[in-house]
Enzyme design. Sequence first.
Site, PDB file in Angstrom:
ATOM      1  N   HIS A   1      35.727  40.307   2.991  1.00 47.50           N
ATOM      2  CA  HIS A   1      35.821  41.459   3.896  1.00 47.50           C
ATOM      3  C   HIS A   1      34.768  41.355   4.988  1.00 47.50           C
ATOM      4  O   HIS A   1      33.619  40.958   4.749  1.00 47.50           O
ATOM      5  CB  HIS A   1      35.763  42.784   3.136  1.00 47.50           C
ATOM      6  CG  HIS A   1      34.433  43.202   2.594  1.00 47.50           C
ATOM      7  ND1 HIS A   1      33.489  43.867   3.344  1.00 47.50           N
ATOM      8  CD2 HIS A   1      33.899  43.075   1.352  1.00 47.50           C
ATOM      9  CE1 HIS A   1      32.435  44.141   2.601  1.00 47.50           C
ATOM     10  NE2 HIS A   1      32.648  43.666   1.383  1.00 47.50           N
TER      11      HIS A   1
ATOM     12  N   ASP B   1      23.974  28.649  -1.357  1.00 49.58           N
ATOM     13  CA  ASP B   1      24.286  27.224  -1.386  1.00 49.58           C
ATOM     14  C   ASP B   1      25.140  26.863  -2.607  1.00 49.58           C
ATOM     15  O   ASP B   1      26.125  26.127  -2.488  1.00 49.58           O
ATOM     16  CB  ASP B   1      22.992  26.412  -1.393  1.00 49.58           C
ATOM     17  CG  ASP B   1      23.237  24.923  -1.260  1.00 49.58           C
ATOM     18  OD1 ASP B   1      23.670  24.496  -0.180  1.00 49.58           O
ATOM     19  OD2 ASP B   1      23.011  24.188  -2.233  1.00 49.58           O
TER      20      ASP B   1
ATOM     21  N   HIS C   1      24.134  48.137   0.334  1.00 48.65           N
ATOM     22  CA  HIS C   1      24.616  49.286   1.098  1.00 48.65           C
ATOM     23  C   HIS C   1      23.482  50.076   1.746  1.00 48.65           C
ATOM     24  O   HIS C   1      23.544  51.306   1.858  1.00 48.65           O
ATOM     25  CB  HIS C   1      25.467  50.209   0.211  1.00 48.65           C
ATOM     26  CG  HIS C   1      26.865  49.705   0.011  1.00 48.65           C
ATOM     27  ND1 HIS C   1      27.851  50.451  -0.602  1.00 48.65           N
ATOM     28  CD2 HIS C   1      27.447  48.521   0.330  1.00 48.65           C
ATOM     29  CE1 HIS C   1      28.987  49.755  -0.649  1.00 48.65           C
ATOM     30  NE2 HIS C   1      28.746  48.573  -0.098  1.00 48.65           N
TER      31      HIS C   1
ATOM     32  N   GLU D   1      37.278  47.202   3.753  1.00 43.96           N
ATOM     33  CA  GLU D   1      37.104  47.107   2.298  1.00 43.96           C
ATOM     34  C   GLU D   1      36.208  48.231   1.809  1.00 43.96           C
ATOM     35  O   GLU D   1      36.403  48.759   0.709  1.00 43.96           O
ATOM     36  CB  GLU D   1      36.500  45.747   1.934  1.00 43.96           C
ATOM     37  CG  GLU D   1      36.436  45.465   0.432  1.00 43.96           C
ATOM     38  CD  GLU D   1      35.187  45.992  -0.241  1.00 43.96           C
ATOM     39  OE1 GLU D   1      35.157  46.080  -1.488  1.00 43.96           O
ATOM     40  OE2 GLU D   1      34.214  46.332   0.473  1.00 43.96           O
ATOM     41  N   GLU D   2      35.236  48.597   2.634  1.00 41.97           N
ATOM     42  CA  GLU D   2      34.298  49.645   2.241  1.00 41.97           C
ATOM     43  C   GLU D   2      34.938  51.026   2.258  1.00 41.97           C
ATOM     44  O   GLU D   2      34.326  51.994   1.806  1.00 41.97           O
ATOM     45  CB  GLU D   2      33.071  49.618   3.170  1.00 41.97           C
ATOM     46  CG  GLU D   2      32.310  48.302   3.180  1.00 41.97           C
ATOM     47  CD  GLU D   2      31.577  47.998   1.881  1.00 41.97           C
ATOM     48  OE1 GLU D   2      31.733  48.765   0.908  1.00 41.97           O
ATOM     49  OE2 GLU D   2      30.854  46.987   1.841  1.00 41.97           O
TER      50      GLU D   2
ATOM     51  N   ASP E   1      33.078  38.092  -2.413  1.00 39.78           N
ATOM     52  CA  ASP E   1      32.407  39.355  -2.078  1.00 39.78           C
ATOM     53  C   ASP E   1      30.970  39.335  -2.591  1.00 39.78           C
ATOM     54  O   ASP E   1      30.722  39.547  -3.780  1.00 39.78           O
ATOM     55  CB  ASP E   1      33.167  40.537  -2.681  1.00 39.78           C
ATOM     56  CG  ASP E   1      32.748  41.857  -2.058  1.00 39.78           C
ATOM     57  OD1 ASP E   1      31.668  41.913  -1.449  1.00 39.78           O
ATOM     58  OD2 ASP E   1      33.508  42.838  -2.181  1.00 39.78           O
TER      59      ASP E   1
END
Length: 351
Positions: free
Chosen positions: A144, A330, A315, A189-190, A218
């Site tokens: 997202h 990574d 958030h 998405e939020e 995500d």
Amino acid sequence: MPLAAPAPARAHPRLALLAIALVLLAGCTSTGSGTPSTIGQVVDGQLAQRLKSDVSESGAFTHLQALQKIADEHGGHRAAPGPGYQASVDHVIAALRAAGYDVGTAAYGLSQREGGGDGQMTSQNIIAQTRTGDPGHVVMIGAHLDSVKKGPGIVDDGSGVAALLNIAGHLGASPPVRNAVRFAFFGSEENGSQGSRSYIESLSAEDRGKIMLYLNVDMVASPNGGYFVQGGTGSNKSAAGPPGSATVAHVLADQLAKTGVTAQMIEFVGDDESPFVAANIPAAGAENGDRRKKSEEQAQIWGGQAGQEFDPCYHTACDRLDNVNRIVLDHYLHALAGTVAYFATSGEKLS
């Protein structure tokens, strides 16, 4: 694949025929239906080795720097809809086009409450697919693109976006694959996974059936991050995914193991994979923890601080560049590249 991109300029017929001839001369093979499938010879394992060698955390970090700059210039966030989100869309489109992809956007509607304005508002998803590989068998990976309004969302989910862009750039638009690879960057998405839900609802039953699997990315750079893989675990479909999900999840876990870390298998929690799961598309997810706390056992296995949140900036306004764990990024980047290449060159059926 429904796309809402502007129609390209119409080429001269002779130039179009010449372009087709050049593609054929380059070694384009076809499926039994006559659909262009691959350029060159598909060799299992070679693409994964090359792609994992080519992708780099530093390359992904360049995109995170761009997303941070966008947020700084647009009120400190990239929430959808909004100018920060639109600037993020522009960055992703430019990066994909620079890698040779034909890129489309698909608009979706937002309610007045979600849009923050009067009447119906819209936002958009971004879709890009390889020109090679069987379009009837699509390996799909998505992340997202939006943040919450409280912060720039560099880990959540700029890290997923950056990983996808780095993989797409090194894979290229015409790789030697059996199955087409589709990259998706979803909005909202939020706000209840509005972008991904709208995308699935826009597909016909036939087009949904062409998607072999969906891999959701995500949060893959949390500062105190763990290594979680979703799919194939749980007592019902919403938690575990439909048949085939366990296979996808275990390939991702195996690819993480090849980077030197051991994944913990967990249930889906209701992110952008949910519409795919509901549509009976095998799914898996990469996720490294948010405001939950890392246990003593997890800290012993993965390192980091036991008793502390995986991401204390989740958030919030401090989810910035200095919140990124580049080591975690990574590991996930290389594992995701290996997973995409594995399924893109695989002839096995998921069940």
